[in-house]
Design a protein around this motif. Structure first.
Motif, PDB file in Angstrom:
ATOM      1  N   ILE A 508     -21.471 122.454  69.060  1.00 45.68           N
ATOM      2  CA  ILE A 508     -21.566 122.038  68.406  1.00 45.68           C
ATOM      3  C   ILE A 508     -23.473 121.900  67.374  1.00 45.68           C
ATOM      4  O   ILE A 508     -23.375 121.575  66.415  1.00 45.68           O
ATOM      5  CB  ILE A 508     -22.019 120.333  68.734  1.00 45.68           C
ATOM      6  CG1 ILE A 508     -20.740 119.798  69.183  1.00 45.68           C
ATOM      7  CG2 ILE A 508     -22.437 119.147  67.784  1.00 45.68           C
ATOM      8  CD1 ILE A 508     -20.717 118.344  70.064  1.00 45.68           C
ATOM      9  N   ALA A 509     -24.423 122.172  68.537  1.00 41.08           N
ATOM     10  CA  ALA A 509     -25.819 122.662  67.877  1.00 41.08           C
ATOM     11  C   ALA A 509     -25.269 123.660  67.076  1.00 41.08           C
ATOM     12  O   ALA A 509     -26.703 123.991  65.986  1.00 41.08           O
ATOM     13  CB  ALA A 509     -26.686 122.716  68.972  1.00 41.08           C
ATOM     14  N   LEU A 544     -13.181 126.348  71.964  1.00 40.11           N
ATOM     15  CA  LEU A 544     -14.056 125.133  71.077  1.00 40.11           C
ATOM     16  C   LEU A 544     -14.317 125.928  70.001  1.00 40.11           C
ATOM     17  O   LEU A 544     -13.887 125.066  69.446  1.00 40.11           O
ATOM     18  CB  LEU A 544     -15.349 124.489  72.579  1.00 40.11           C
ATOM     19  CG  LEU A 544     -15.175 123.603  73.590  1.00 40.11           C
ATOM     20  CD1 LEU A 544     -15.578 123.564  74.723  1.00 40.11           C
ATOM     21  CD2 LEU A 544     -14.180 122.003  73.335  1.00 40.11           C
ATOM     22  N   ASN A 545     -14.818 127.048  69.528  1.00 40.95           N
ATOM     23  CA  ASN A 545     -15.799 127.866  68.748  1.00 40.95           C
ATOM     24  C   ASN A 545     -14.097 127.402  67.625  1.00 40.95           C
ATOM     25  O   ASN A 545     -14.190 126.869  66.191  1.00 40.95           O
ATOM     26  CB  ASN A 545     -15.775 129.037  69.152  1.00 40.95           C
ATOM     27  CG  ASN A 545     -17.486 129.075  69.035  1.00 40.95           C
ATOM     28  OD1 ASN A 545     -17.887 128.675  68.546  1.00 40.95           O
ATOM     29  ND2 ASN A 545     -17.339 129.808  69.979  1.00 40.95           N
ATOM     30  N   ALA A 569     -10.001 114.926  89.353  1.00 41.68           N
ATOM     31  CA  ALA A 569     -10.483 115.935  90.499  1.00 41.68           C
ATOM     32  C   ALA A 569      -8.647 117.076  90.027  1.00 41.68           C
ATOM     33  O   ALA A 569      -9.087 118.039  90.317  1.00 41.68           O
ATOM     34  CB  ALA A 569      -9.878 114.968  91.662  1.00 41.68           C
ATOM     35  N   GLU A 570      -8.245 116.430  89.231  1.00 42.92           N
ATOM     36  CA  GLU A 570      -6.785 117.329  88.644  1.00 42.92           C
ATOM     37  C   GLU A 570      -7.011 118.726  87.741  1.00 42.92           C
ATOM     38  O   GLU A 570      -7.218 119.855  87.328  1.00 42.92           O
ATOM     39  CB  GLU A 570      -5.351 116.926  88.781  1.00 42.92           C
ATOM     40  CG  GLU A 570      -5.222 116.392  90.113  1.00 42.92           C
ATOM     41  CD  GLU A 570      -5.275 114.286  90.307  1.00 42.92           C
ATOM     42  OE1 GLU A 570      -6.148 114.062  89.345  1.00 42.92           O
ATOM     43  OE2 GLU A 570      -5.509 114.370  91.733  1.00 42.92           O
ATOM     44  N   ALA A 571      -7.614 117.877  86.322  1.00 41.69           N
ATOM     45  CA  ALA A 571      -7.085 118.537  85.119  1.00 41.69           C
ATOM     46  C   ALA A 571      -8.807 118.045  84.540  1.00 41.69           C
ATOM     47  O   ALA A 571      -9.115 116.710  84.435  1.00 41.69           O
ATOM     48  CB  ALA A 571      -5.978 118.543  84.472  1.00 41.69           C
ATOM     49  N   LEU A 572      -9.088 119.052  83.589  1.00 44.79           N
ATOM     50  CA  LEU A 572     -10.231 119.015  82.247  1.00 44.79           C
ATOM     51  C   LEU A 572      -9.291 118.390  80.857  1.00 44.79           C
ATOM     52  O   LEU A 572      -8.200 118.971  80.951  1.00 44.79           O
ATOM     53  CB  LEU A 572     -10.880 119.588  82.122  1.00 44.79           C
ATOM     54  CG  LEU A 572     -11.582 119.992  80.922  1.00 44.79           C
ATOM     55  CD1 LEU A 572     -12.817 118.971  81.351  1.00 44.79           C
ATOM     56  CD2 LEU A 572     -12.543 121.062  80.736  1.00 44.79           C
ATOM     57  N   THR A 573      -9.232 117.189  80.148  1.00 47.79           N
ATOM     58  CA  THR A 573      -9.360 116.630  79.381  1.00 47.79           C
ATOM     59  C   THR A 573     -10.413 116.653  78.481  1.00 47.79           C
ATOM     60  O   THR A 573     -11.380 116.831  77.882  1.00 47.79           O
ATOM     61  CB  THR A 573      -8.601 115.618  79.383  1.00 47.79           C
ATOM     62  OG1 THR A 573      -7.446 115.489  80.689  1.00 47.79           O
ATOM     63  CG2 THR A 573      -7.950 114.936  77.842  1.00 47.79           C
ATOM     64  N   LEU A 574      -9.336 117.604  77.070  1.00 50.72           N
ATOM     65  CA  LEU A 574     -10.607 117.818  76.517  1.00 50.72           C
ATOM     66  C   LEU A 574      -9.729 117.521  74.324  1.00 50.72           C
ATOM     67  O   LEU A 574      -9.030 118.609  74.219  1.00 50.72           O
ATOM     68  CB  LEU A 574     -11.099 119.384  76.164  1.00 50.72           C
ATOM     69  CG  LEU A 574     -12.448 119.758  75.264  1.00 50.72           C
ATOM     70  CD1 LEU A 574     -13.685 121.607  75.660  1.00 50.72           C
ATOM     71  CD2 LEU A 574     -11.986 120.232  73.872  1.00 50.72           C
ATOM     72  N   SER A 575     -10.308 116.949  73.620  1.00 45.31           N
ATOM     73  CA  SER A 575     -10.590 116.431  72.561  1.00 45.31           C
ATOM     74  C   SER A 575     -10.984 116.847  71.316  1.00 45.31           C
ATOM     75  O   SER A 575     -12.267 116.159  71.211  1.00 45.31           O
ATOM     76  CB  SER A 575      -9.413 114.889  72.518  1.00 45.31           C
ATOM     77  OG  SER A 575      -8.328 115.016  73.358  1.00 45.31           O
ATOM     78  N   LEU A 611      -5.199 129.154  65.927  1.00 48.88           N
ATOM     79  CA  LEU A 611      -4.777 128.533  67.044  1.00 48.88           C
ATOM     80  C   LEU A 611      -3.638 128.711  68.522  1.00 48.88           C
ATOM     81  O   LEU A 611      -3.465 128.982  68.989  1.00 48.88           O
ATOM     82  CB  LEU A 611      -3.681 127.074  66.269  1.00 48.88           C
ATOM     83  CG  LEU A 611      -4.952 126.859  65.273  1.00 48.88           C
ATOM     84  CD1 LEU A 611      -4.028 125.731  64.292  1.00 48.88           C
ATOM     85  CD2 LEU A 611      -5.433 125.824  66.370  1.00 48.88           C
ATOM     86  N   ASN A 612      -2.914 130.140  67.571  1.00 52.44           N
ATOM     87  CA  ASN A 612      -1.919 131.085  68.597  1.00 52.44           C
ATOM     88  C   ASN A 612      -2.860 131.693  69.627  1.00 52.44           C
ATOM     89  O   ASN A 612      -2.725 130.663  70.700  1.00 52.44           O
ATOM     90  CB  ASN A 612      -1.176 132.194  67.453  1.00 52.44           C
ATOM     91  CG  ASN A 612      -0.190 133.074  68.628  1.00 52.44           C
ATOM     92  OD1 ASN A 612      -0.616 133.951  68.681  1.00 52.44           O
ATOM     93  ND2 ASN A 612       0.672 132.504  69.205  1.00 52.44           N
ATOM     94  N   ILE A 613      -4.223 131.624  69.752  1.00 52.04           N
ATOM     95  CA  ILE A 613      -5.341 132.551  70.494  1.00 52.04           C
ATOM     96  C   ILE A 613      -5.559 131.217  71.388  1.00 52.04           C
ATOM     97  O   ILE A 613      -5.669 131.827  72.473  1.00 52.04           O
ATOM     98  CB  ILE A 613      -6.410 133.223  69.901  1.00 52.04           C
ATOM     99  CG1 ILE A 613      -5.449 134.799  69.204  1.00 52.04           C
ATOM    100  CG2 ILE A 613      -7.652 133.485  70.802  1.00 52.04           C
ATOM    101  CD1 ILE A 613      -6.510 136.066  68.479  1.00 52.04           C
ATOM    102  N   VAL A 614      -5.652 130.419  70.721  1.00 51.87           N
ATOM    103  CA  VAL A 614      -5.846 128.885  71.448  1.00 51.87           C
ATOM    104  C   VAL A 614      -4.950 128.863  72.531  1.00 51.87           C
ATOM    105  O   VAL A 614      -5.421 128.780  73.263  1.00 51.87           O
ATOM    106  CB  VAL A 614      -6.493 128.105  70.776  1.00 51.87           C
ATOM    107  CG1 VAL A 614      -6.513 126.809  71.608  1.00 51.87           C
ATOM    108  CG2 VAL A 614      -7.653 128.655  69.691  1.00 51.87           C
ATOM    109  N   LYS A 615      -3.945 128.755  71.777  1.00 48.96           N
ATOM    110  CA  LYS A 615      -2.571 127.946  72.842  1.00 48.96           C
ATOM    111  C   LYS A 615      -2.365 129.455  73.874  1.00 48.96           C
ATOM    112  O   LYS A 615      -2.335 128.456  74.983  1.00 48.96           O
ATOM    113  CB  LYS A 615      -1.216 128.271  72.317  1.00 48.96           C
ATOM    114  CG  LYS A 615      -0.457 128.047  73.043  1.00 48.96           C
ATOM    115  CD  LYS A 615       0.835 127.726  71.669  1.00 48.96           C
ATOM    116  CE  LYS A 615       2.096 127.464  72.722  1.00 48.96           C
ATOM    117  NZ  LYS A 615       3.561 127.806  72.378  1.00 48.96           N
ATOM    118  N   GLU A 616      -2.583 130.865  73.755  1.00 49.77           N
ATOM    119  CA  GLU A 616      -2.444 131.488  74.581  1.00 49.77           C
ATOM    120  C   GLU A 616      -4.172 131.739  75.834  1.00 49.77           C
ATOM    121  O   GLU A 616      -3.580 131.543  76.756  1.00 49.77           O
ATOM    122  CB  GLU A 616      -2.707 132.890  74.255  1.00 49.77           C
ATOM    123  CG  GLU A 616      -1.238 134.037  73.217  1.00 49.77           C
ATOM    124  CD  GLU A 616       0.216 133.550  74.077  1.00 49.77           C
ATOM    125  OE1 GLU A 616      -0.410 133.671  75.108  1.00 49.77           O
ATOM    126  OE2 GLU A 616       1.302 133.647  73.729  1.00 49.77           O
TER     127      GLU A 616
END
Length: 653
Positions: A508-509, A544-545, A569-575, A611-616
């Motif tokens: 972000i910085a 993220l970028n 404990a199971e997953a990371l969620t990032l929105s 977005l295709n690369i992000v999904k992969e």
């Protein structure tokens, strides 16, 4: 006693004797009268016509006589001579010449004659005339027209039967029982032909002398006569070359005819038996052909019941051929829609009397597997006076062809998509390369030609434009190389300890002094974020970028970009949530495809690869990415990454 008294006594005695005789005579007369009434009643009730004649007149006739000769009552006979009534005009000459002389000579005559009724109708009668001791004539007659017709019919029938016997196509022999033996007394023309004209020599010969005492025909003739019955029995003459095969085959029918006859029909069935054997062999051959045919072959009646099926059909239903015959589709198919489809096709064949082709029909076998068939159904007309039709069907399985066709269609679709992607790649790459190169070339030419005449700020601006275009070209090349490495399977997920909060703050910085310098950023965390987490920092940084860059690029200046972090404990969620242009609903299903760009972003630079690369990259972590978006309100991309290492291929599938 005085003479007077004696006379009176004698007179009284005579009177009593007279009264007794009168009384006795009266009783005799009464008996005679009663007998006469009985006889007259019998005459009146007689079926035959009876008349009493005197000279030329009728003295008495019974009702049957009046009915036979069509007279209403006896008085209507008055004035008619019995000769003209009893004998038609055509018989008068015979009456005078033959009948009356015989009657007068022998006092009676009986025979047939033609009579004529009052209405003029003639008929044949059987009549008898008798002269009584008083010289009267008693006539008894009856109408024998029907009897004569019946006798004629019997004679004609007898002649016909004899003709049929003579011309009957099956050899027939008639044997008569006399003194314990059976003698050949008659035979027909077919028998004469079958024995080459030699039967005349055996006529009136006993059966045991013709055939032998142990021969089957001789024994069966006796059996037929002894049991007074009719039966059939086969007679085979073995072949001299092969004792197990027959040379001639006969079917003998033995018929008992009262009182002492036995009729024998000997039908030569040799050719029929050979034809039946050949037919049976043909049927066995055809059955083998049908049963070894991989297609499903069947014949149904008008009610939809199977009349014939082959082994492939029985195998499909997991039963035998015999068990399948007589059943209907609804008895076999648990899926009523399948049965209804087959029944409708059968009814169409019978109704329209033409071939019906079902290019593709689904059927469920006895294991529950769905298979597909191409079925041809056609009407079969049975021989007979009243046309009856059945349905012949041949079903060829196309399951493998259908699967291959779908795979081919899928491959063609993929090929078309690939060609489309190539076209889009060339168009996009050409555009994306041309634009920065044009900027670089233009800025370089201006700096080269006017370097000394340009103010410092303008020179710095042109240099910044060159630098930005080079960065853009490098990003494009990096994206293409990344796509190539992903398709080649050369990229993997290398998890290591990552402080996700610090990583987000650093990114972000960087954006605040670059692409996002005109936007506001919020970093929100839900609950405690464990640090560090096992993630691939390079892949996560690219994710993220790209998402943050898109949020800035497609949002108006001054809007807010929010980053939400949450972990368990199971997953990371990032929105990543923006307040940008949003993505049209029709574009959302394709937004993660290569080179695909939303229809409302054509004026904003981009390659459609990010977005295709992000999904992969997310799938390399074993995670998934989801999108929710509204036009003109913004979009939210939510990435869920399992913290325990999963199979990237599982997530990809």
């Amino acid at each position: 006693m005085s003479d007077r008294q004696a006379f009176e006594t004698t007179l009284k005695t005579l009177n009593q004797e007279l009264e007794f005789r009168v009384e006795q005579r009266t009783r005799v007369l009464e008996n005679i009268e009663q007998n006469l009434r009985r006889q007259l009643a019998a005459v009146d009730a007689a079926v035959d016509a009876i008349a009493i004649l005197q000279r030329e007149e009728f003295i008495s006739v019974n009702p049957a006589f009046l009915e036979l000769f069509d007279y209403p009552h006896r008085l209507s006979l008055t004035g008619h001579s019995w000769k003209e009534v009893l004998f038609a005009p055509s018989e008068q000459k015979r009456l005078e010449k033959d009948i009356l002389p015989h009657l007068n000579r022998h006092k009676s005559w009986q025979g047939e004659a033609i009579a004529q009724r009052q209405n003029g109708q003639t008929f044949t009668q059987e009549i008898s005339l008798t002269i009584t001791s008083d010289g009267d004539y008693i006539c008894v007659c009856r109408d024998i027209t029907a009897r004569n017709r019946a006798a004629l019919k019997i004679r004609e029938t007898e002649a016909l039967l004899r003709s049929q016997y003579r011309n009957f196509p099956i050899p027939t022999y008639t044997w008569q029982h006399r003194q314990g033996n059976f003698y050949l007394i008659d035979y027909n023309s077919a028998a004469e032909i079958a024995n080459d004209g030699s039967l005349q020599d055996f006529l009136h010969c006993p059966s045991h002398a013709i055939y032998g005492a142990d021969h089957a025909i001789h024994q069966n003739i006796r059996r037929c006569f002894d049991f007074k019955t009719t039966f059939e029995e086969a007679l085979q003459i073995p072949s001299p070359d092969d004792p197990e095969a027959f040379q001639r085959y006969f079917l003998a029918t033995y018929i008992y005819i009262q009182p002492d006859l036995v009729m024998v029909h000997t039908q030569d069935l040799t050719e029929r038996k050979r034809a039946e054997r050949d037919l049976q062999q043909s049927q066995i051959f055809l059955r083998l052909v049908i049963d070894n045919n991989p297609n499903l072959i069947f014949v149904k009646d008008k009610d939809g019941r199977f009349l014939l099926v082959n082994q492939a059909m029985a195998n499909f239903y997991g039963t035998t051929v015999n068990e399948l015959v007589g059943k209907r589709e609804c008895d076999l198919h648990p899926d009523s829609e399948e049965a209804d489809c087959f029944i409708q096709a059968d009814q169409q064949v019978l109704r329209e009397q033409k071939i019906v082709v079902i290019d593709e029909a689904k059927a469920t076998d006895f294991l529950g597997a769905t298979r597909y068939f191409r079925t041809v159904k056609l009407p079969l007309q049975l021989p007979g006076d009243r046309p009856q039709y059945q349905v012949l069907g041949v079903a060829s399985e196309i399951t493998q062809q259908r699967r291959a066709k779908r795979e081919l269609e899928k491959a063609l679709t993929q090929e078309r998509e690939l060609n489309h992607l190539k076209t889009r790649f060339i168009d996009t790459a050409s555009h994306e390369f041309r634009t920065p190169l044009t900027v670089i070339l233009g800025a370089a030419q201006i700096l080269s030609a006017y370097h000394d005449h340009l103010p410092e700020a303008r020179r710095s601006q042109y240099l910044n434009n060159i630098e930005d275009s080079v960065i853009r070209l490098r990003q494009l090349i990096d994206d293409l190389l990344t796509m190539s490495r992903l398709e080649a399977g050369k990229l993997g997920c290398q998890r290591q300890a990552v402080d996700i909060v610090t990583l987000c703050q650093d990114l972000i910085a960087e954006l605040k002094i670059g692409l996002g310098k005109q936007h506001h950023f919020n970093l929100e965390t839900t609950g405690a974020i464990a640090a560090p987490l096992a993630l691939d920092p390079n892949l996560l940084q690219h994710i993220l970028n790209n998402l943050l860059g898109n949020a800035c690029k497609y949002s108006a200046p001054g809007t807010t970009v929010t980053v939400q972090l949450g972990s368990s404990a199971e997953a990371l969620t990032l929105s990543i949530i923006d307040q940008g242009v949003g993505i049209p609903p029709e574009d959302q299903p394709h937004i993660f495809e290569s080179f695909y760009r939303a229809s409302n972003t054509q004026n904003i630079p981009g390659t459609g690869l990010g977005l295709n690369i992000v999904k992969e990259y997310v799938q390399l972590h074993g995670g998934q990415i989801e999108l929710t978006s509204q036009l003109s309100k913004g979009s939210q991309f939510t990435v869920t990454i399992p913290l325990a290492e999963g199979s990237p291929e599982t997530a990809r599938n």
